[in-house]
Design a protein around this motif. Sequence first.
Motif, PDB file in Angstrom:
ATOM      1  N   ALA A 120       0.823  -1.213   0.000  1.00 61.12           N
ATOM      2  CA  ALA A 120       0.000   0.000   0.000  1.00 61.12           C
ATOM      3  C   ALA A 120       0.857   1.264   0.000  1.00 61.12           C
ATOM      4  CB  ALA A 120      -0.952   0.002   1.193  1.00 61.12           C
ATOM      5  N   HIS A 121       2.003   1.207   0.675  1.00 60.21           N
ATOM      6  CA  HIS A 121       2.884   2.376   0.667  1.00 60.21           C
ATOM      7  C   HIS A 121       3.379   2.673  -0.744  1.00 60.21           C
ATOM      8  CE1 HIS A 121       3.046   1.780   5.036  1.00 60.21           C
ATOM      9  NE2 HIS A 121       3.242   3.080   5.041  1.00 60.21           N
ATOM     10  N   TYR A 122       3.650   1.658  -1.525  1.00 61.87           N
ATOM     11  CA  TYR A 122       4.102   1.874  -2.901  1.00 61.87           C
ATOM     12  C   TYR A 122       3.000   2.497  -3.747  1.00 61.87           C
ATOM     13  CZ  TYR A 122       8.004  -1.051  -1.509  1.00 61.87           C
ATOM     14  OH  TYR A 122       9.104  -1.562  -0.864  1.00 61.87           O
ATOM     15  N   TRP A 123       1.753   2.095  -3.521  1.00 61.27           N
ATOM     16  CA  TRP A 123       0.629   2.683  -4.242  1.00 61.27           C
ATOM     17  C   TRP A 123       0.453   4.151  -3.848  1.00 61.27           C
ATOM     18  CZ3 TRP A 123      -1.099   0.813  -8.499  1.00 61.27           C
ATOM     19  CH2 TRP A 123      -1.036  -0.552  -8.743  1.00 61.27           C
ATOM     20  N   TYR A 124       0.633   4.444  -2.562  1.00 63.05           N
ATOM     21  CA  TYR A 124       0.517   5.829  -2.107  1.00 63.05           C
ATOM     22  C   TYR A 124       1.619   6.671  -2.747  1.00 63.05           C
ATOM     23  CZ  TYR A 124      -0.770   9.714   0.872  1.00 63.05           C
ATOM     24  OH  TYR A 124      -1.222  10.934   1.314  1.00 63.05           O
ATOM     25  N   LEU A 125       2.841   6.139  -2.773  1.00 62.32           N
ATOM     26  CA  LEU A 125       3.968   6.832  -3.387  1.00 62.32           C
ATOM     27  C   LEU A 125       3.715   7.062  -4.877  1.00 62.32           C
ATOM     28  CD1 LEU A 125       6.803   8.006  -3.180  1.00 62.32           C
ATOM     29  CD2 LEU A 125       7.686   5.706  -3.553  1.00 62.32           C
ATOM     30  N   ALA A 126       3.160   6.073  -5.551  1.00 60.97           N
ATOM     31  CA  ALA A 126       2.820   6.236  -6.966  1.00 60.97           C
ATOM     32  C   ALA A 126       1.815   7.378  -7.136  1.00 60.97           C
ATOM     33  CB  ALA A 126       2.253   4.935  -7.533  1.00 60.97           C
ATOM     34  N   GLY A 127       0.846   7.448  -6.246  1.00 65.29           N
ATOM     35  CA  GLY A 127      -0.120   8.549  -6.275  1.00 65.29           C
ATOM     36  C   GLY A 127       0.556   9.897  -6.078  1.00 65.29           C
ATOM     37  N   GLU A 128       1.554   9.935  -5.205  1.00 61.11           N
ATOM     38  CA  GLU A 128       2.280  11.190  -4.979  1.00 61.11           C
ATOM     39  C   GLU A 128       3.008  11.621  -6.253  1.00 61.11           C
ATOM     40  OE1 GLU A 128       2.238  12.493  -0.914  1.00 61.11           O
ATOM     41  OE2 GLU A 128       0.798  12.257  -2.507  1.00 61.11           O
ATOM     42  N   LEU A 129       3.623  10.663  -6.930  1.00 63.97           N
ATOM     43  CA  LEU A 129       4.337  10.983  -8.169  1.00 63.97           C
ATOM     44  C   LEU A 129       3.374  11.465  -9.257  1.00 63.97           C
ATOM     45  CD1 LEU A 129       6.897   8.037  -8.187  1.00 63.97           C
ATOM     46  CD2 LEU A 129       7.346  10.452  -7.638  1.00 63.97           C
ATOM     47  N   VAL A 130       2.205  10.847  -9.336  1.00 62.61           N
ATOM     48  CA  VAL A 130       1.192  11.277 -10.304  1.00 62.61           C
ATOM     49  C   VAL A 130       0.709  12.686  -9.957  1.00 62.61           C
ATOM     50  CG1 VAL A 130      -1.150  10.817 -11.171  1.00 62.61           C
ATOM     51  CG2 VAL A 130       0.495   8.936 -10.927  1.00 62.61           C
ATOM     52  N   LYS A 131       0.473  12.942  -8.661  1.00 64.90           N
ATOM     53  CA  LYS A 131       0.049  14.289  -8.239  1.00 64.90           C
ATOM     54  C   LYS A 131       1.103  15.326  -8.613  1.00 64.90           C
ATOM     55  CE  LYS A 131      -0.892  13.678  -3.913  1.00 64.90           C
ATOM     56  NZ  LYS A 131      -1.366  13.668  -2.524  1.00 64.90           N
ATOM     57  N   ILE A 132       2.368  14.997  -8.372  1.00 67.09           N
ATOM     58  CA  ILE A 132       3.453  15.923  -8.700  1.00 67.09           C
ATOM     59  C   ILE A 132       3.440  16.240 -10.189  1.00 67.09           C
ATOM     60  CG2 ILE A 132       5.974  16.046  -8.943  1.00 67.09           C
ATOM     61  CD1 ILE A 132       6.128  14.758  -6.139  1.00 67.09           C
ATOM     62  N   ALA A 133       3.277  15.218 -11.019  1.00 66.90           N
ATOM     63  CA  ALA A 133       3.232  15.447 -12.468  1.00 66.90           C
ATOM     64  C   ALA A 133       2.055  16.348 -12.839  1.00 66.90           C
ATOM     65  CB  ALA A 133       3.139  14.108 -13.201  1.00 66.90           C
ATOM     66  N   GLY A 134       0.895  16.093 -12.260  1.00 71.98           N
ATOM     67  CA  GLY A 134      -0.274  16.904 -12.549  1.00 71.98           C
ATOM     68  C   GLY A 134      -0.115  18.343 -12.076  1.00 71.98           C
ATOM     69  N   LEU A 135       0.403  18.509 -10.868  1.00 66.28           N
ATOM     70  CA  LEU A 135       0.571  19.854 -10.321  1.00 66.28           C
ATOM     71  C   LEU A 135       1.628  20.642 -11.081  1.00 66.28           C
ATOM     72  CD1 LEU A 135       0.290  18.933  -6.546  1.00 66.28           C
ATOM     73  CD2 LEU A 135      -1.368  20.258  -7.889  1.00 66.28           C
ATOM     74  N   LEU A 136       2.720  20.002 -11.453  1.00 61.12           N
ATOM     75  CA  LEU A 136       3.744  20.676 -12.262  1.00 61.12           C
ATOM     76  C   LEU A 136       3.173  21.092 -13.613  1.00 61.12           C
ATOM     77  CD1 LEU A 136       7.095  18.729 -11.694  1.00 61.12           C
ATOM     78  CD2 LEU A 136       6.672  21.172 -11.326  1.00 61.12           C
ATOM     79  N   THR A 137       2.440  20.174 -14.234  1.00 62.24           N
ATOM     80  CA  THR A 137       1.827  20.479 -15.521  1.00 62.24           C
ATOM     81  C   THR A 137       0.881  21.663 -15.401  1.00 62.24           C
ATOM     82  OG1 THR A 137       2.006  18.175 -16.227  1.00 62.24           O
ATOM     83  CG2 THR A 137       0.372  19.544 -17.375  1.00 62.24           C
ATOM     84  N   ALA A 138      -0.005  21.627 -14.422  1.00 57.47           N
ATOM     85  CA  ALA A 138      -0.974  22.712 -14.255  1.00 57.47           C
ATOM     86  C   ALA A 138      -0.274  24.025 -13.941  1.00 57.47           C
ATOM     87  CB  ALA A 138      -1.961  22.367 -13.142  1.00 57.47           C
ATOM     88  N   GLY A 139       0.662  24.001 -13.003  1.00 58.64           N
ATOM     89  CA  GLY A 139       1.337  25.224 -12.591  1.00 58.64           C
ATOM     90  C   GLY A 139       2.158  25.854 -13.709  1.00 58.64           C
ATOM     91  N   ILE A 140       2.918  25.040 -14.413  1.00 61.26           N
ATOM     92  CA  ILE A 140       3.748  25.568 -15.507  1.00 61.26           C
ATOM     93  C   ILE A 140       2.875  26.041 -16.669  1.00 61.26           C
ATOM     94  CG2 ILE A 140       5.439  24.927 -17.271  1.00 61.26           C
ATOM     95  CD1 ILE A 140       6.759  23.126 -15.090  1.00 61.26           C
ATOM     96  N   ALA A 141       1.842  25.248 -16.991  1.00 64.14           N
ATOM     97  CA  ALA A 141       0.962  25.621 -18.101  1.00 64.14           C
ATOM     98  C   ALA A 141       0.226  26.930 -17.825  1.00 64.14           C
ATOM     99  CB  ALA A 141      -0.019  24.503 -18.398  1.00 64.14           C
ATOM    100  N   VAL A 142      -0.205  27.130 -16.606  1.00 69.01           N
ATOM    101  CA  VAL A 142      -0.937  28.364 -16.305  1.00 69.01           C
ATOM    102  C   VAL A 142       0.021  29.562 -16.349  1.00 69.01           C
ATOM    103  CG1 VAL A 142      -0.818  28.464 -13.761  1.00 69.01           C
ATOM    104  CG2 VAL A 142      -2.865  29.253 -14.922  1.00 69.01           C
ATOM    105  N   LEU A 143       1.263  29.368 -15.945  1.00 70.07           N
ATOM    106  CA  LEU A 143       2.231  30.473 -16.012  1.00 70.07           C
ATOM    107  C   LEU A 143       2.642  30.765 -17.457  1.00 70.07           C
ATOM    108  CD1 LEU A 143       4.593  29.743 -12.980  1.00 70.07           C
ATOM    109  CD2 LEU A 143       2.806  31.485 -13.163  1.00 70.07           C
ATOM    110  N   ALA A 144       2.728  29.714 -18.257  1.00 65.27           N
ATOM    111  CA  ALA A 144       3.119  29.886 -19.661  1.00 65.27           C
ATOM    112  C   ALA A 144       1.996  30.456 -20.510  1.00 65.27           C
ATOM    113  CB  ALA A 144       3.562  28.541 -20.248  1.00 65.27           C
ATOM    114  N   GLY A 145       0.744  30.274 -20.023  1.00 61.61           N
ATOM    115  CA  GLY A 145      -0.427  30.691 -20.812  1.00 61.61           C
ATOM    116  C   GLY A 145      -0.604  32.147 -20.763  1.00 61.61           C
TER     117      GLY A 145
END
Length: 145
Positions: A120-145
């Motif tokens: 379960a810890h590995y699944w939680y960590l995978a979720g953290e990595l997915v969240k990081i990718a989503g948040l980076l994408t959203a944050g950078i895209a909104v600044l670039a837009g």
Amino acid sequence: MSTGSAIIAAASFFWLGMVGAISFVEAPLKFRAPGVTLQIGLGIGRMVFRALNSIEVVLAVLIVVAAVLDPPGCLVLVGVAVAVLALAAQLLAVRPRLIRRSNAVLADQTGAVAASRSRAHYWYLAGELVKIAGLLTAGIAVLAG
């Protein structure tokens, strides 16, 4: 930059910083600190992640409301959706398993439960990595837009 975009950028990067600091710094280091037993570490972890998840929900709602009131570009929406869905998966599917496991470890006087590994810890960590990718994408895209 519009108010909605500024809110999305600020909240995304704030959320990203919290996930990075807690999941990748605090969580692994607490068990290496002198005198921190498994029981103490689990107790601290449960409190910290309960607080983190509560703040994440508030940030997710803030970002979604800002996106609804002032719709950003498609890439921002995809990043936000990825982060919010990853959080939902963690809260609804993974965190309950982690809570059950920590309850079992804390109740076990023999140490047998703690000796077995949990995926379960590995699944939680995978979720953290997915969240990081989503948040980076959203944050950078909104600044670039």
